[in-house]
Design a protein around this motif. Structure first.
Motif, PDB file in Angstrom:
ATOM      1  N   GLU A 174       0.834  -1.198   0.000  1.00 50.02           N
ATOM      2  CA  GLU A 174       0.000   0.000   0.000  1.00 50.02           C
ATOM      3  C   GLU A 174       0.876   1.260   0.000  1.00 50.02           C
ATOM      4  O   GLU A 174       1.853   1.351   0.745  1.00 50.02           O
ATOM      5  N   TYR A 176       2.124   5.024   0.839  1.00 49.32           N
ATOM      6  CA  TYR A 176       1.997   5.944   1.956  1.00 49.32           C
ATOM      7  C   TYR A 176       0.986   7.040   1.626  1.00 49.32           C
ATOM      8  O   TYR A 176       0.865   7.480   0.483  1.00 49.32           O
ATOM      9  N   ARG A 178      -1.906   9.956   4.063  1.00 49.39           N
ATOM     10  CA  ARG A 178      -2.937  10.164   5.083  1.00 49.39           C
ATOM     11  C   ARG A 178      -2.605   9.421   6.382  1.00 49.39           C
ATOM     12  O   ARG A 178      -3.469   8.807   7.015  1.00 49.39           O
ATOM     13  N   ASN A 180      -1.101   6.653   7.108  1.00 47.21           N
ATOM     14  CA  ASN A 180      -1.448   5.223   7.123  1.00 47.21           C
ATOM     15  C   ASN A 180      -0.226   4.320   7.246  1.00 47.21           C
ATOM     16  O   ASN A 180      -0.305   3.133   6.960  1.00 47.21           O
TER      17      ASN A 180
END
Length: 303
Positions: A174, A176, A178, A180
């Motif tokens: 995934e 990077y 926000r 996360n």
């Protein structure tokens, strides 16, 4: 004088030879291989000249610890003055151009402000994504603001090939954004590795790589799958050097004949004496010269 002196350079080279002797001996075959790429080149060829800055962490907020966020404007201005004295082919920002903010709107404000100054330095610019660049923003928001289509890509300039990498991906692939992610979990995902292999297979030119997170260490500042990335570099027999930021201090390693150079952060310390930036000259015979200013070390690596 803000440029490193010749005496400092001489001392640094002696230290490099002393501390790096085993690496140099062990990597002698790797050093020799890229020389084939310069068989028909001479020192007389016009060198490429590149400006390098990293880890500005610009933000309109009070300093925290050793990081003086607002002062990056003045430090960048000093670098810009020096860069404009020289006829640079392009400039590269090695990540963490901005620091994190509490809102997307505020962080976009930081980015707009610092990029206004950075854009005025040189027409041709390249941005490497750092973890702070996409802590509050998404990648597409950062890239749109700096008018750069992709986060990882390659290009040619003169007789050299250049690769810009993006390690701002979690272990699960995934991207990077926000808030996360954990900054200690940078990775080059499978799709980017495949692209990198194909890109290196295709080029016939000696190659320079730009990244943010480090590819030469296995600590918290290192890319988790750095070994796999380095293998692609080594197998290609085309990569000369890798330039990176992220850990904020000057550092250098040679691995399998490839130079891994970590550049000093611009945000660290107060006042112009704590600035750090550099220019890189790529000579026609493959010699790489890094001219460091203020806190940035300088190097010279013959092909």
């Amino acid at each position: 004088m803000i440029e490193k002196t010749a005496r400092e350079t001489q001392i640094q080279r002696r230290a490099f030879l002393r501390d790096g002797s085993l690496l140099l001996c062990g990597a002698s075959l790797g050093v020799a291989l890229p020389r084939r790429l310069f068989a028909d080149k001479t020192e007389a060829a016009q060198p490429l000249r590149i400006g390098l800055v990293t880890d500005l962490h610009y933000a309109d907020k009070p300093h925290a610890g050793s990081r003086y966020y607002r002062q990056s404007l003045d430090k960048l201005a000093e670098a810009g003055d020096e860069f404009q004295k020289q006829k640079l082919d392009f400039v590269v920002e090695l990540g963490d151009l901005i620091d994190a903010a509490d809102s997307v709107e505020t962080e976009l404000g930081y980015l707009t402000r610092i990029n206004r100054d950075f854009s005025n330095i040189c027409k041709t610019r390249h941005y490497v994504l750092g973890n702070h660049c996409v802590q509050t923003l998404k990648k597409e928001e950062f890239l749109a603001a700096v008018e750069q289509p992709k986060s990882y890509y390659s290009f040619d300039a003169g007789n050299f090939h250049f690769v810009v990498l993006d390690a701002c991906f979690r272990s699960d692939g995934e991207p990077y954004g926000r808030n996360n992610f954990k900054w200690t979990d940078p990775n080059i995902p499978a799709a980017e590795l495949e692209w990198l292999k194909a890109d290196l297979d295709k080029t016939t030119k000696p190659t320079i790589v730009f990244g943010h997170q480090r590819l030469d260490v296995s600590n918290n500042h290192g890319v988790k799958n750095a070994v796999a990335v380095r293998k692609l570099f080594e197998d290609s027999q085309k990569v000369l050097a890798v330039f990176q930021g992220h850990s904020h201090k000057n550092d250098y390693h040679q691995i399998a004949g490839i130079h891994y150079c970590t550049m000093v952060a611009m945000v660290e310390g107060t006042g112009p004496e704590n600035n750090g930036f550099s220019t890189m000259s790529l000579a026609g015979d493959g010699t790489i010269t890094i001219t460091g200013f203020r806190k940035q070390d300088r190097y010279e690596w013959p092909a």
